[in-house]
Design an enzyme around this catalytic site. Structure first.
Site, short mmCIF file in Angstrom:
data_model
loop_
_atom_site.label_atom_id
_atom_site.label_comp_id
_atom_site.label_asym_id
_atom_site.label_seq_id
_atom_site.Cartn_x
_atom_site.Cartn_y
_atom_site.Cartn_z
N GLN A 175 9.00 12.81 -8.50
CA GLN A 175 7.76 12.08 -8.27
C GLN A 175 7.94 11.02 -7.18
OE1 GLN A 175 4.91 11.52 -11.40
NE2 GLN A 175 4.97 9.30 -11.14
N GLU A 176 9.10 10.36 -7.18
CA GLU A 176 9.36 9.36 -6.14
C GLU A 176 9.38 10.01 -4.76
OE1 GLU A 176 12.81 6.10 -4.84
OE2 GLU A 176 12.93 7.12 -6.77
N GLY A 189 3.40 4.55 26.46
CA GLY A 189 4.11 3.89 27.53
C GLY A 189 4.59 2.52 27.10
N GLY A 213 16.78 8.77 -1.06
CA GLY A 213 17.68 9.88 -0.74
C GLY A 213 17.63 10.20 0.73
#
Length: 388
Positions: A248-249, A346, A371
């Site tokens: 879920q994370e 730019g 992770g």
């Protein structure tokens, strides 16, 4: 390109999205630059978000929530991404921390904390990373020793955490610690530490390359007495609990990265149609057109993938490898998109006051936290090659 339909979302989601968008445009977008200078979001904004029903939308009414589904919280994440607002840590609070309390907290702890989290009166964080430990959570050194004495049953917690999102604002922190230092991953437990507990202090507000409005802190625990009732679940099961919630994370990272990539492209399209060079619009150069076309195709693919991941998760079918593949793809996508867009802006693209410059700096951490890209590749490869 005409946006593809998103069948995941019904009329009630669309109405909520309109409400969230109004809140973000009125209360967050005009103030976000000031929060970046202050390196933090005022607590009043959390209370405003709570009053609007933007926090912990998925929580049932019995726990103080509105009883909606997780898509409502993901809509909040998307709308924050649409305006490039990386400061308010609403998603971590609602989608990452609250689930640990719901799944493993005692009823008394849930009632003491969750309704206040819904209201924005208590802000939540999770503390895993340590100065010497990042991805290797089994190697954490923060320790908690269980003690029973005249004052009751409690843990004595000592150690240090770093890079903690919502760290300075947090009223409660889910702390990963070792309750049995000799057992590696099997010795990890989760304790809820609250603001005001003796021995719990916060260090400096860390100055990062990007995401300056997000308060990111060092946390210190010096013989903190944590009631035994603040243990989440069982001793020694903390590592397993963390692994269960990682999908879920990582899905949340995909959602935020996708929304911010879409925003970066939209800002750039507007800019190149207005900016002129060599007596023509920057949009009229073939290089610009080819670059934007390639980005648009990548973003369209990313949107389809992101919505597929959300649908899988809602159905209970998103596994670790799928979530890792999504986090890998969308974090790398955001990096590519913002880098190409800065180039098309730019010199102005390198100016901090221009949103694309901040988006580029904000994007870099997505390939590291929750992770690293390398860890995501390893997870996918193990699944692909059936290496358990």
């Amino acid at each position: 390109m005409t946006p593809a339909p998103r069948p995941l979302f019904g009329p009630e989601h669309d109405a909520f999205r309109a409400q969230v968008r109004r809140f973000c445009e009125k209360e967050i977008a005009p103030r976000h630059a000031a929060w970046e200078e202050a390196h933090g979001v005022p607590r009043e904004v959390w209370r405003q978000a709570g009053a609007q029903g933007l926090l912990c939308c998925w929580l049932p009414e019995s726990l103080g929530g509105p009883g909606a589904d997780l898509l409502f919280d993901l809509i909040v994440a998307e709308e924050l991404g649409r305006i490039g607002a990386t400061g308010p840590g609403f998603a971590l609070h609602s989608v990452i921390v609250a689930p640990y309390l719901v799944a493993h907290g005692t009823p008394a702890l849930q009632q003491a904390l969750l309704p206040a989290m819904v209201a924005g009166e208590k802000i939540a964080a999770i503390a895993m990373t340590e100065p010497g430990t990042g991805s290797d959570l089994a190697a954490i050194r923060t320790q908690a020793r269980r003690v029973s004495d005249a004052s009751g049953d409690h843990y004595v917690l000592s150690g240090q955490k770093t890079f903690i999102t919502n760290g300075h604002n947090a009223d409660l922190v889910v702390v990963a610690c070792k309750t049995d230092p000799d057992q590696g991953a099997r010795g990890v437990s989760l304790l809820v530490v609250e603001r005001g507990m003796a021995g719990f202090t916060r260090g400096r507000n860390l100055r990062k390359t990007g995401q300056h409005a997000q308060d990111t802190a060092e946390l210190f625990f010096d013989q903190v007495r944590v009631p035994a009732s603040h243990l989440l679940g069982e001793e020694g099961q903390g590592f397993r609990y963390l692994m269960q919630k990682l999908a879920q994370e990582r899905l949340l990272v995909s959602v935020g990265c996708q929304a911010r990539a879409e925003a970066a492209l939209a800002w750039t399209v507007d800019y190149v149609k207005e900016r002129r060079a060599f007596r023509q619009r920057v949009a009229d150069f073939q290089n610009t057109r080819f670059k934007l076309a390639a980005l648009a195709a990548d973003i369209a693919a990313g949107r389809a993938f992101c919505d597929q991941l959300m649908a899988q998760h809602l159905a209970g079918a998103l596994d670790a490898a799928g979530a890792a593949a999504g986090k890998l793809w969308h974090s790398e996508l955001l990096g590519r998109v913002t880098d190409e867009c800065v180039q098309l802006f730019g010199g102005y693209g390198y100016m901090h006051e221009v949103p694309i410059a901040r988006a580029w700096a904000d994007a870099r951490i997505e390939r590291i936290y929750a992770g690293t890209s390398e860890i995501m590749k390893e997870i996918v490869a193990r699944d692909l090659l059936d290496e358990r």
